[in-house]
Every structure is written in C-alpha cells, then in structure tokens.
Design a protein around this motif. Structure first.
Motif, short mmCIF file in Angstrom:
data_model
loop_
_atom_site.label_atom_id
_atom_site.label_comp_id
_atom_site.label_asym_id
_atom_site.label_seq_id
_atom_site.Cartn_x
_atom_site.Cartn_y
_atom_site.Cartn_z
N LEU A 1 0.84 -1.19 0.00
CA LEU A 1 0.00 0.00 0.00
C LEU A 1 0.88 1.24 0.00
N LEU A 2 0.60 2.18 -0.89
CA LEU A 2 1.30 3.46 -0.92
C LEU A 2 0.29 4.56 -0.64
N ILE A 3 0.60 5.41 0.33
CA ILE A 3 -0.24 6.55 0.68
C ILE A 3 0.52 7.81 0.28
N ALA A 4 -0.10 8.69 -0.49
CA ALA A 4 0.55 9.91 -0.97
C ALA A 4 -0.28 11.14 -0.62
N GLN A 5 0.41 12.18 -0.15
CA GLN A 5 -0.24 13.44 0.18
C GLN A 5 0.61 14.59 -0.32
N ALA A 6 -0.06 15.69 -0.65
CA ALA A 6 0.66 16.88 -1.10
C ALA A 6 1.54 17.39 0.04
N SER A 7 2.75 17.82 -0.30
CA SER A 7 3.66 18.41 0.68
C SER A 7 4.22 19.70 0.10
N ALA A 8 5.00 20.41 0.88
CA ALA A 8 5.57 21.67 0.42
C ALA A 8 6.48 21.46 -0.80
N ASN A 9 7.10 20.29 -0.90
CA ASN A 9 8.03 20.01 -1.99
C ASN A 9 7.43 19.19 -3.13
N GLY A 10 6.15 18.91 -3.11
CA GLY A 10 5.52 18.08 -4.14
C GLY A 10 4.58 17.07 -3.51
N THR A 11 5.04 15.83 -3.41
CA THR A 11 4.22 14.77 -2.84
C THR A 11 5.07 13.95 -1.87
N GLY A 12 4.58 13.84 -0.66
CA GLY A 12 5.21 12.95 0.31
C GLY A 12 4.48 11.62 0.28
N TYR A 13 5.21 10.53 0.40
CA TYR A 13 4.55 9.22 0.34
C TYR A 13 5.18 8.24 1.32
N THR A 14 4.36 7.27 1.70
CA THR A 14 4.78 6.19 2.59
C THR A 14 4.27 4.88 2.01
N ILE A 15 5.11 3.85 2.06
CA ILE A 15 4.75 2.54 1.52
C ILE A 15 4.72 1.54 2.65
N TYR A 16 3.65 0.75 2.69
CA TYR A 16 3.46 -0.28 3.72
C TYR A 16 3.39 -1.64 3.05
N GLY A 17 3.82 -2.67 3.75
CA GLY A 17 3.73 -4.04 3.25
C GLY A 17 4.83 -4.90 3.84
N ASP A 18 4.82 -6.14 3.49
CA ASP A 18 5.86 -7.07 3.92
C ASP A 18 7.16 -6.71 3.21
N VAL A 19 8.25 -6.60 3.94
CA VAL A 19 9.53 -6.16 3.38
C VAL A 19 9.94 -7.01 2.19
N ALA A 20 9.82 -8.32 2.29
CA ALA A 20 10.24 -9.21 1.19
C ALA A 20 9.42 -8.97 -0.07
N VAL A 21 8.14 -8.76 0.08
CA VAL A 21 7.26 -8.55 -1.07
C VAL A 21 7.37 -7.12 -1.58
N ALA A 22 7.47 -6.17 -0.67
CA ALA A 22 7.36 -4.76 -1.04
C ALA A 22 8.64 -4.16 -1.61
N SER A 23 9.78 -4.80 -1.45
CA SER A 23 11.04 -4.17 -1.85
C SER A 23 11.06 -3.75 -3.32
N ARG A 24 10.55 -4.57 -4.21
CA ARG A 24 10.56 -4.18 -5.63
C ARG A 24 9.56 -3.06 -5.92
N TYR A 25 8.47 -2.98 -5.13
CA TYR A 25 7.51 -1.90 -5.29
C TYR A 25 8.09 -0.59 -4.77
N VAL A 26 8.86 -0.66 -3.69
CA VAL A 26 9.52 0.54 -3.16
C VAL A 26 10.51 1.07 -4.20
N ALA A 27 11.31 0.20 -4.77
CA ALA A 27 12.28 0.61 -5.79
C ALA A 27 11.57 1.23 -6.99
N ALA A 28 10.47 0.63 -7.41
CA ALA A 28 9.71 1.16 -8.56
C ALA A 28 9.12 2.53 -8.24
N ALA A 29 8.61 2.71 -7.01
CA ALA A 29 8.03 4.00 -6.61
C ALA A 29 9.10 5.08 -6.60
#
Length: 118
Positions: free
Chosen positions: A86-114
C-alpha cells in the motif's frame, strides 16, 4: 424482482468497496517499508507509480481514502484478502510525500519502482 436484484448487486458492490479500505487499514498499522518525496503533484505521482507497479503485479488499485490523500495498492488473492503493498501519498511543500506499507520481502521491488517516480 428486478428491483430486488439491483439492490442486492448494489449491496455487494458497496461491501466489496468497503472491504478494500478496511483491509488496507490493517497495513497502515504496520511499520512502513519505504517513504520519500516526489517533485510531482499527487495525481501525477500516483499515475507514475501505478504505471510502474502494473507490470509487476498486473492488478493495481487506485483510490482516494480522503479528500487530500491518494492511495495505490496491490490487492492480495481473492476479493476479501488484504492488500500486500500500500502506498499513501499526500501533497507536501516540496511536491508529494509518500509512505509505503507491506511485507519487506514482497514490497522491496515496489519501493524501488516507486522511487523511480521521485
């Protein structure tokens, strides 16, 4: 009879949509596996992430959990199972701040892609 069937389908659809949000809430209770800031606006950033995640997962869900928040998630198998990333994105002063949640083993390639959308 048609009215009853229409009401039944509407109830099933509403249940399915509420299940998406409630199962993603479970991921929000976990420790984030990635975060960052993009220079892009939230909608543009989400569109970029979705285009990067689709080749990896095939099925990517995009939605707005609130008026100022955009989300992208990878649903697990079946309609009622929790999302695996899951990626949650919100507007910030510099553009968009985001946080990614999930299992580290599964999510690592999604984090790199983001991060390619930063």
């Amino acid at each position: 009879m048609r009215k009853t069937i229409a009401i039944l389908f509407a109830a099933i659809g509403a249940s399915a949509l509420s299940a998406c949000v409630s199962t993603d809430d479970n991921l929000l209770r976990t420790v984030p596996v990635g975060s960052g800031t993009s220079q892009a606006k939230p909608y543009d950033f989400i569109r970029c992430v979705k285009s990067k995640w689709t080749p990896i997962a095939g099925r990517v869900r995009e939605y707005s959990p609130s008026a100022d928040t955009q989300a992208v998630s990878i649903p697990g198998a079946g309609y009622t199972s929790q999302s695996v990333v899951l990626l949650i994105a919100q507007a910030s002063a510099n553009g968009t701040g985001y946080t990614i949640y999930g299992d580290v083993a599964v999510a690592s390639r999604y984090v790199a892609a983001a991060h390619t959308c930063d």
